[in-house]
Scaffold this motif. Structure first.
Motif, PDB file in Angstrom:
ATOM      1  N   LYS B  71     -13.684  -4.276 -19.970  1.00 29.06           N
ATOM      2  CA  LYS B  71     -13.778  -4.678 -18.562  1.00 29.06           C
ATOM      3  C   LYS B  71     -13.432  -3.465 -17.695  1.00 29.06           C
ATOM      4  O   LYS B  71     -12.354  -3.382 -17.110  1.00 29.06           O
ATOM      5  CB  LYS B  71     -12.816  -5.841 -18.309  1.00 29.06           C
ATOM      6  CG  LYS B  71     -13.138  -6.639 -17.063  1.00 29.06           C
ATOM      7  CD  LYS B  71     -12.281  -7.882 -17.005  1.00 29.06           C
ATOM      8  CE  LYS B  71     -12.158  -8.437 -15.619  1.00 29.06           C
ATOM      9  NZ  LYS B  71     -10.979  -9.297 -15.506  1.00 29.06           N
ATOM     10  N   CYS B  72     -14.335  -2.520 -17.648  1.00 33.33           N
ATOM     11  CA  CYS B  72     -14.057  -1.226 -17.016  1.00 33.33           C
ATOM     12  C   CYS B  72     -15.371  -0.585 -16.666  1.00 33.33           C
ATOM     13  O   CYS B  72     -16.323  -0.634 -17.437  1.00 33.33           O
ATOM     14  CB  CYS B  72     -13.285  -0.364 -18.011  1.00 33.33           C
ATOM     15  SG  CYS B  72     -13.168   1.368 -17.580  1.00 33.33           S
ATOM     16  N   LEU B  73     -15.455   0.018 -15.494  1.00 39.01           N
ATOM     17  CA  LEU B  73     -16.693   0.640 -15.036  1.00 39.01           C
ATOM     18  C   LEU B  73     -16.890   2.041 -15.598  1.00 39.01           C
ATOM     19  O   LEU B  73     -17.920   2.655 -15.362  1.00 39.01           O
ATOM     20  CB  LEU B  73     -16.676   0.714 -13.510  1.00 39.01           C
ATOM     21  CG  LEU B  73     -16.728  -0.628 -12.776  1.00 39.01           C
ATOM     22  CD1 LEU B  73     -16.123  -0.506 -11.389  1.00 39.01           C
ATOM     23  CD2 LEU B  73     -18.160  -1.109 -12.686  1.00 39.01           C
ATOM     24  N   LEU B  74     -15.880   2.549 -16.319  1.00 38.84           N
ATOM     25  CA  LEU B  74     -15.912   3.947 -16.775  1.00 38.84           C
ATOM     26  C   LEU B  74     -16.239   4.877 -15.607  1.00 38.84           C
ATOM     27  O   LEU B  74     -16.968   5.853 -15.757  1.00 38.84           O
ATOM     28  CB  LEU B  74     -16.924   4.128 -17.911  1.00 38.84           C
ATOM     29  CG  LEU B  74     -16.601   3.406 -19.229  1.00 38.84           C
ATOM     30  CD1 LEU B  74     -17.723   3.612 -20.235  1.00 38.84           C
ATOM     31  CD2 LEU B  74     -15.279   3.896 -19.819  1.00 38.84           C
ATOM     32  N   CYS B  75     -15.721   4.535 -14.433  1.00 40.68           N
ATOM     33  CA  CYS B  75     -16.072   5.302 -13.237  1.00 40.68           C
ATOM     34  C   CYS B  75     -15.220   6.561 -13.111  1.00 40.68           C
ATOM     35  O   CYS B  75     -15.547   7.480 -12.362  1.00 40.68           O
ATOM     36  CB  CYS B  75     -15.893   4.443 -11.994  1.00 40.68           C
ATOM     37  SG  CYS B  75     -14.182   4.031 -11.637  1.00 40.68           S
ATOM     38  N   GLY B  76     -14.098   6.611 -13.832  1.00 41.23           N
ATOM     39  CA  GLY B  76     -13.269   7.803 -13.806  1.00 41.23           C
ATOM     40  C   GLY B  76     -12.431   7.970 -12.549  1.00 41.23           C
ATOM     41  O   GLY B  76     -11.777   8.999 -12.372  1.00 41.23           O
ATOM     42  N   SER B  77     -12.392   6.965 -11.684  1.00 45.83           N
ATOM     43  CA  SER B  77     -11.564   7.079 -10.477  1.00 45.83           C
ATOM     44  C   SER B  77     -10.100   7.268 -10.871  1.00 45.83           C
ATOM     45  O   SER B  77      -9.368   8.035 -10.244  1.00 45.83           O
ATOM     46  CB  SER B  77     -11.675   5.817  -9.627  1.00 45.83           C
ATOM     47  OG  SER B  77     -13.007   5.581  -9.278  1.00 45.83           O
ATOM     48  N   CYS B  78      -9.689   6.564 -11.918  1.00 45.22           N
ATOM     49  CA  CYS B  78      -8.296   6.664 -12.365  1.00 45.22           C
ATOM     50  C   CYS B  78      -7.993   8.089 -12.823  1.00 45.22           C
ATOM     51  O   CYS B  78      -7.002   8.688 -12.421  1.00 45.22           O
ATOM     52  CB  CYS B  78      -8.015   5.661 -13.475  1.00 45.22           C
ATOM     53  SG  CYS B  78      -9.296   5.610 -14.747  1.00 45.22           S
ATOM     54  N   ALA B  79      -8.877   8.627 -13.669  1.00 41.28           N
ATOM     55  CA  ALA B  79      -8.632   9.962 -14.205  1.00 41.28           C
ATOM     56  C   ALA B  79      -8.589  10.999 -13.082  1.00 41.28           C
ATOM     57  O   ALA B  79      -7.749  11.900 -13.088  1.00 41.28           O
ATOM     58  CB  ALA B  79      -9.715  10.326 -15.215  1.00 41.28           C
TER      59      ALA B  79
HETATM   60  S1  SF4 Z   1     -10.693   3.313 -12.288  1.00 45.69           S
HETATM   61 FE1  SF4 Z   1     -10.496   3.711 -14.493  1.00 45.69          FE
HETATM   62  S2  SF4 Z   1      -9.866   1.742 -15.407  1.00 45.69           S
HETATM   63 FE2  SF4 Z   1     -10.670   1.302 -13.341  1.00 45.69          FE
HETATM   64  S3  SF4 Z   1     -12.822   0.808 -13.665  1.00 45.69           S
HETATM   65 FE3  SF4 Z   1     -12.757   2.998 -13.177  1.00 45.69          FE
HETATM   66  S4  SF4 Z   1     -12.606   3.998 -15.208  1.00 45.69           S
HETATM   67 FE4  SF4 Z   1     -12.120   1.815 -15.533  1.00 45.69          FE
END
Ligand code: SF4
Ligand SMILES: Cc1cc2nc3c(=O)[nH]c(=O)nc-3n(C[C@H](O)[C@H](O)[C@H](O)COP(=O)(O)OP(=O)(O)OC[C@H]3O[C@@H](n4cnc5c(N)ncnc54)[C@H](O)[C@@H]3O)c2cc1C
Ligand code: SF4
Lengths: 460, 434
Positions: B71-79
Motif C-alpha cells: 500500500k505505497c505509491l513508491l513515490c519517494g517523497s519520504c526518502a
Molecule cells: S511517501 Fe514513501 S511510504 Fe508514502 S507512498 Fe510515497 S514512497 Fe510510499
C-alpha cells in the motif's frame, strides 16, 4: 488479552474502521522516536469525535485497561510506548482548528492539530505562535502540550507552557474537565491547565486546548559568529545574557557538528571553526539594529574570529537551514542516534560543554553537541550502533554521567524532551523522594486504577 | 522459498539499511497515503518498523506485512525528505522481492510478468491486437494487462476514464531509427518507455521532432523491453532481471552519448534502480546495464543541461494573449532525480502559454503503478486533490514530465468534466517549432 466482546464495544464507539486489532497494525504503534525496545499494544483505537474520545477513556477505565494517547509519536522519551496488551488512542482524527480569534489573540484547537499547520494558519491571520520544536512539521499540539515542547525561540518567547491558556480534558471516568479560559487573566479554580502541561498523558486526556497568540516581530536580523575555541563561544553566550540582551534565538554548534552539517548540506559553514553561535534578534527595527550591533561587539570582545551578518532573507534562511540540518546530518553518520537534552542554568554552559568533551573522551564515544545555548539546553548527540553491545554499555554509562554533571551544575534531566520511560529512573536523583511520593499520591487520587499511560514519568 | 528461516535470513540482510531509520516520523509530513489514512502502517516509518519486526522475528504475519508494504505509491517523497537519508525505496523494493519469493507471486501477476512482459515482442503483438478490440476484452484480461504500469487496456475497467491504447504505437509509426549526430555533435539512444510507445506515441513523435531540430542523432531499436519497475514493484526479481537483460541486448551494443527517455519513471528506474537491484545479472550484462544507467537522462534535463536550451522570460506583451499552463512535478523526476527547473524551461519555449504554478505542484498525483489498481479509491482521492489544484489555476493545459502521471491526471480531469488538456513539456516545445 482484550476480549472480542470488548473489541466490539470499542467498534461501536468509534466505528469498525477505527479499531485496529491485527498483529501487523498494532505493531506499528509499538514505538516512538526514543531509542527504546518496542512494545505492541493490545488494541489501537482512533476516535473521530470528542464524545467518542471521552467514552473510549471511560471504557478503558471500566475495564482497567492501560491507555496511552498518541499524537504523532515523535517524542524522544518513550512517552507513547504502550503497555503490553494496553490500548493506544490516536488523536490524529481530532485535528480541527476550532477558532482563531484575532481580536482577543487566542486560538482553540483539537489535540491532533499539526504544529506547523497551526502556525501557518495563525500566520495567515497576521498573528504568531512561537513554539517551534524541530518536529513541528509532524508533531501535534496535544503532544507539544503534554511534553511542554520547546524550540529554537525559547530564549525570548518561552516554550509551549507559556502559550497554554486553557486545557479541556477527560478524566478517567470520562468526565469533561475545563480549566483556564480565553481571557488573559483567570484565577477561577485550581490552575489545572498548567498541571496538564508536561503531564505526558498520565493525568488526563486532552480534548481541546486554548493557545495564546502574539503579534509577529516586525524585523529580524540573523548572524553567525565563528570561534576557534569552544570556551570563547560559551563565554560569549553568558556575556550576551549578562548584558540584558535577549535574542530570539541563540544556538550553538561544536566542531564535529559543523563538519557533519557541512558534509551533508554544503551550506558553506567554516569547517575549521571550533564552535559557532547562530544568533537572531527580532522586534522593532530600531531596536533590532541596536541589539544586533551590541551582540556583534560582544562576540568580538569575547574572541570571535569572524562574524557574518545575514544581509538578505535568503542568507538568513541559510543560517537557520544549517542549524535545522544539525540533527539530520548527525543522524546519517551512524545507525543509532542518542539525542540527550540535559539542561543547565545558562551561566553554566561553559562548564557543561567542557564536561561533555571529557565524557566523550572517557567513554571513547563520538558526541556531536549543538543546541539552545541561550536556554542552557544543549543536545549532546551520541552517534553509535545499538547492535554493538559493548559500545552500547559505554553509551549508557556516558548518559548517566551526563545527567550527573547536569544535576551537579544545578541543572535538570530534561529541558524539553520529557521523562517518559527513558528517564523515569533518574527522577529521584533530581527531585528527591518527597517529590516522587507527592506526585504518586496525586496520580493515585486522579487515576486510581493507574490506566493513564502507566510507567511514564513516575515509573511503576 | 517457503522456509520461514530463509525469510528471516534474507530479512536480516536488510538490517543494515533498516537500522538507519531513527523513527523520527518526519516522513508523516510528506506521505500522500498517510495523509489520506493517518495510519502508521502506511507511512515509511511504520513500514520499516514492520520489516524490522519481521527480521527480528517479533512479527509473524509475513502476508500482513506484505499487504501493508504494497500500500505505497513508491513515490519517494519520504526518502527525499528523510533526515537520516534512509534509502526507503531500495528497502521497499528489496523487501517486496523477498516477500514475494516467500509468499509466491499471484497467478495473475505471474502470467503478466513472466508470461508476457518478459517477452517484449509477444507483449507488443498482444497489445497491437488489443488496440483493435478495445472495450470488448473480458475483465480478467483487463486486470492482467492493467497491473503492469502500462495499464494499457484499462479504459474498460469500471468507470475509469483512461486514455486508451493508440491505434498505432510509436514503433509502427517511425520504425527503427539510426541517424548520425548533426550540428549538436551528439547522438542519443531513445528509450520511449511503454507508455510513450503504446498510449502516447505523440510524445515520442515530439521527442524525435525536437531532437531533429537540435541536430541530435537518434538510435531507436525496433523493439524495447519494459524498464522492469512494474515487475520489481511486485517483487518479481526474475522478470526484472530478464527485462534489464533484454534492454541491454537492444541498446547495449549501440554507440551513443546519452540515453534519453520522456518518462520520469523509466529514467529513475534505469538510473537509480538498475544499479542497486540488478546485482544478480551476469557480470558482462551488468556492466552494460550500469553503462546504460550512467548515460540515462530525462529528455527535459537533456535539452537544458546538454543542449543549452535556455529559459525564455515571459514578456509583458506575450503574457497578454497567452493561455495559462500549469506544471505538475512527477515524483520520479523531482524527488528521485532532482529535475524540476528543466521541464519549466522547456515549456517556456512555447510563446502561446504562460506558466501559472499550482499549489502543491510537487505533491504526488496518486498514480503509483499498480497502486492505482489495488487501491483505486484512495488513488483517486489523492488524484482529485491534484485535480483541484490544477483547476484552481485556470490553466487550459497541464504539463507533466511523466506519461504515468499524464494517465492519472487525464483520468481525474476527465471524471471531473474539466476541459483541460494534458501534455508533455516536449510536446509543447515541439508545437512551437516549425
Ligand atoms: S511517501 Fe514513501 S511510504 Fe508514502 S507512498 Fe510515497 S514512497 Fe510510499
Ligand atoms: C526530529 C525531532 C526533533 C524534535 N525537536 C524537538 C524540539 O526542538 N523541542 C522539543 O521540545 N521536542 C522536540 N522533539 C520531541 C517531540 O517532537 C516533541 O516532544 C513533541 O511535542 C511530541 O509531539 P507528538 O505529537 O509526536 O506527541 P507524541 O509523541 O505522540 O506524545 C507525546 C506525549 O504526549 C502525550 N499526549 C499526546 N496527545 C495527548 C492528549 N491529547 N492528551 C494527553 N496526552 C497526550 C502522549 O501520551 C505522550 O506521553 C523532537 C523530536 C524529533 C523526532
Ligand atoms: S523520515 Fe526517515 S528516519 Fe525518519 S522515520 Fe521516516 S524513514 Fe525513518
Amino acid at each position: 488479552m482484550i476480549s472480542d466482546a470488548l473489541v466490539k464495544e470499542f467498534q461501536i464507539l468509534v466505528g469498525k474502521d477505527n479499531v485496529l486489532e491485527s498483529e501487523v497494525d498494532k505493531y506499528a504503534y509499538s514505538y516512538d522516536s526514543a531509542v527504546l525496545d518496542p512494545v505492541a499494544p493490545g488494541l489501537v483505537v482512533r476516535p473521530t469525535t470528542s464524545e467518542a474520545l471521552g467514552r473510549v477513556v471511560k471504557l478503558c477505565n471500566d475495564n482497567a485497561l492501560p491507555l496511552t494517547v498518541r499524537g504523532a509519536g515523535t517524542n524522544l522519551s518513550g512517552g507513547t510506548i504502550p503497555r503490553k496488551g494496553g490500548v493506544v488512542v490516536l488523536t490524529n482524527a481530532l485535528s480541527q482548528i476550532l477558532e482563531i480569534n484575532e481580536a482577543d489573540m487566542y486560538a482553540i484547537v483539537q489535540p491532533g492539530v499539526i504544529t506547523a499547520k497551526f502556525a501557518a494558519a495563525v500566520a495567515a491571520k497576521g498573528l504568531f505562535y512561537p513554539p517551534d520544536p524541530g518536529s513541528q512539521a509532524v508533531s501535534t499540539l496535544g503532544g507539544n502540550v503534554a511534553e511542554n515542547a520547546g524550540g529554537l525561540r525559547g530564549l525570548k518567547y518561552g516554550v509551549t507552557k507559556d502559550y497554554v491558556m486553557g486545557v479541556e480534558f477527560f478524566d478517567v471516568d470520562g468526565n469533561l474537565v475545563k480549566s483556564g479560559s480565553r481571557t488573559v487573566k483567570c484565577v477561577t479554580g485550581l490552575n489545572l491547565a498548567q498541571l496538564m502541561v508536561g503531564s505526558e498523558g498520565t493525568l488526563g486526556v486532552f480534548n481541546s486546548i486554548i493557545l495564546k497568540l502574539v503579534p509577529p516581530p516586525v524585523a529580524q536580523k540573523a548572524m553567525m559568529a565563528i570561534f576557534d575555541d569552544v570556551n570563547k563561544a560559551s563565554e560569549t553566550v553568558a556575556a550576551i545574557i549578562a548584558n540584558k540582551i535577549v535574542p530570539a534565538t541563540l544556538e550553538f554548534m561544536d566542531n564535529f557538528t559543523i563538519r557533519t552539517v557541512e558534509d551533508f548540506s554544503k551550506a558553506g559553514l567554516p569547517v575549521e571553526a571550533k564552535a559557532l553561535l547562530l544568533i537572531e534578534v527580532d522586534g522593532h527595527p530600531v531596536q533590532v539594529e541596536e541589539d544586533a550591533a551590541k551582540v556583534e561587539a560582544l562576540c568580538k570582545e569575547h574572541g570571535a574570529q569572524r562574524i557574518q551578518v545575514a544581509k538578505s532573507a535568503e542568507e538568513r534562511n541559510k543560517v537557520w537551514e544549517a542549524r535545522r540540518a544539525a540533527l539530520s546530518a548527525l543522524a546519517r553518520v551512524s545507525p543509532t542516534t542518542v539525542l540527550e537534552d540535559a539542561t543547565v542554568p545558562r551561566s553554566k554552559i561553559p562548564a557543561m560543554i567542557s564536561a561533555l568533551e571529557a565524557i566523550a573522551k572517557k567513554y571513547q564515544l563520538t558526541i556531536g553537541t549543538f543546541g539552545h545555548a541561550g536556554d542552557g539546553n544543549l543536545h549532546p548527540t551520541i552517534l553509535t550502533d545499538r547492535r554493538n553491545l559493548e559500545e552500547w554499555h559505554r553509551v549508557e554509562a556516558a548518559v548517566d554521567e551526563i545527567f550527573d554533571v547536569a544535576l551537579s551544575l544545578g541543572g535538570t534531566l530534561s529541558g524539553e524532551h520529557g521523562i517518559g520511560m527513558a528517564k523515569s529512573r533518574y527522577m529521584e536523583k533530581e527531585c528527591g523522594t518527597g517529590t516522587i511520593l507527592f506526585s504518586r499520591k496525586l496520580k493515585k487520587a486522579l487515576d486510581p486504577k493507574s490506566i493513564l499511560n502507566p510507567g511514564k514519568i513516575l515509573g511503576d | 522459498m517457503a522456509d520461514p528461516k530463509e525469510l528471516l535470513r534474507l530479512m536480516r540482510e536488510l538490517d543494515d539499511q533498516l537500522v538507519s531509520c531513527m523513527r523520527c516520523g518526519m516522513c508523516q509530513a510528506v506521505c500522500p497515503v498517510y495523509a489520506e489514512t493517518g495510519r502508521e502502517t502506511d507511512v515509511a516509518r511504520g513500514k520499516i518498523a514492520l520489516l524490522e519486526g519481521l527480521a527480528r522475528d517479533m512479527v509473524k504475519d509475513a502476508a500482513g506485512v506484505k499487504n501493508r508494504l504494497d500500500k505505497c505509491l513508491l513515490c519517494g517523497s519520504c526518502a527525499a525528505n528523510c533526515p537520516s537519508g534512509v534509502k526507503v525505496l531500495d528497502i521497499f523494493l528489496k523487501a517486496r522481492t523477498i516477500l514475494a519469493g516467500y509468499l509466491g507471486l499471484s497467478p495473475v501477476k505471474k502470467a503478466i510478468f513472466q508470461g508476457m512482459l518478459a517477452h517484449p515482442r509477444l507483449f507488443n503483438s498482444i497489445l497491437g491486437l488489443a488496440a483493435k478490440f478495445q472495450g470488448i476484452f473480458t475483465k480478467p484480461v483487463n486486470e492482467m494487462l492493467g497491473s503492469s504500469c502500462s495499464r494499457v487496456l484499462s479504459g474498460a475497467i469500471g468507470n475509469r476514464h483512461f486514455a486508451t491504447l493508440a491505434d498505432k504505437p510509436l514503433r509502427t509509426l517511425v520504425g527503427a531509427l539510426n541517424t548520425p549526430a548533426g550540428k549538436s555533435g551528439l547522438k542519443v539512444a531513445f528509450y520511449p518507455g511503454c507508455l510513450a510507445d503504446k498510449i502516447f506515441p505523440r510524445v515520442g513523435l515530439a521527442v524525435i521532432k525536437v531532437l531533429n531540430h537540435h541536430g541530435v542523432g537518434i538510435y531507436l531499436p525496433e523493439v524495447q523491453a519494459c524498464c522492469g519497475i512494474p515487475a520489481l514493484a511486485s517483487g518479481d526479481m526474475q522478470t526484472f532481471e530478464d527485462l534489464v537483460a533484454a534492454n541491454v541486448a537492444f541498446y547495449g551494443g549501440a554507440d551513443y552519448d546519452v540515453l534519453v527517455t520522456p518518462c520520469a519513471t523509466c529514467t529513475s528506474t534505469i538510473k537509480k534502480v538498475w544499479p542497486t537491484m540488478s546485482t544478480g545479472l551476469a557480470p558482462a550484462t551488468r556492466e552494460k546495464a550500469l553503462a546504460m544507467a550512467e548515460k540515462a537522462m530525462d529528455i527535459n534535463a537533456f535539452l537544458v543541461d546538454k543542449l543549452g536550451v535556455a529559459p525564455v522570460a515571459p514578456s509583458q506583451e506575450r503574457a497578454k494573449g497567452a493561455l495559462k499552463i500549469t506544471y505538475h512535478d512527477p515524483c520520479h523526476l523531482k524527488k528521485s532525480l532532482g529535475v524540476s527547473t528543466q521541464p519549466r524551461t522547456v515549456l517556456s519555449q512555447n510563446p502561446d502559454y504562460t506558466l501559472v504554478e499550482m499549489a502543491g505542484c510537487d505533491s504526488c498525483c496518486g498514480c503509483g503503478g499498480s497502486f492505482n489498481l489495488q487501491h483505486y479509491e484512495m488513488s483517486k482521492h489523492i488524484g482529485m486533490v491534484k485535480r483541484d489544484n490544477i483547476a484552481a489555476t485556470g490553466a487550459s493545459v497541464v504539463a507533466t514530465g511523466c506519461p504515468a502521471c499524464m494517465l492519472q491526471i487525464t483520468d481525474m480531469l476527465s471524471q471531473a468534466g474539466d476541459d483541460i488538456r494534458v501534455k508533455h513539456p516536449v510536446e509543447l516545445y515541439a508545437e512551437a517549432l516549425p
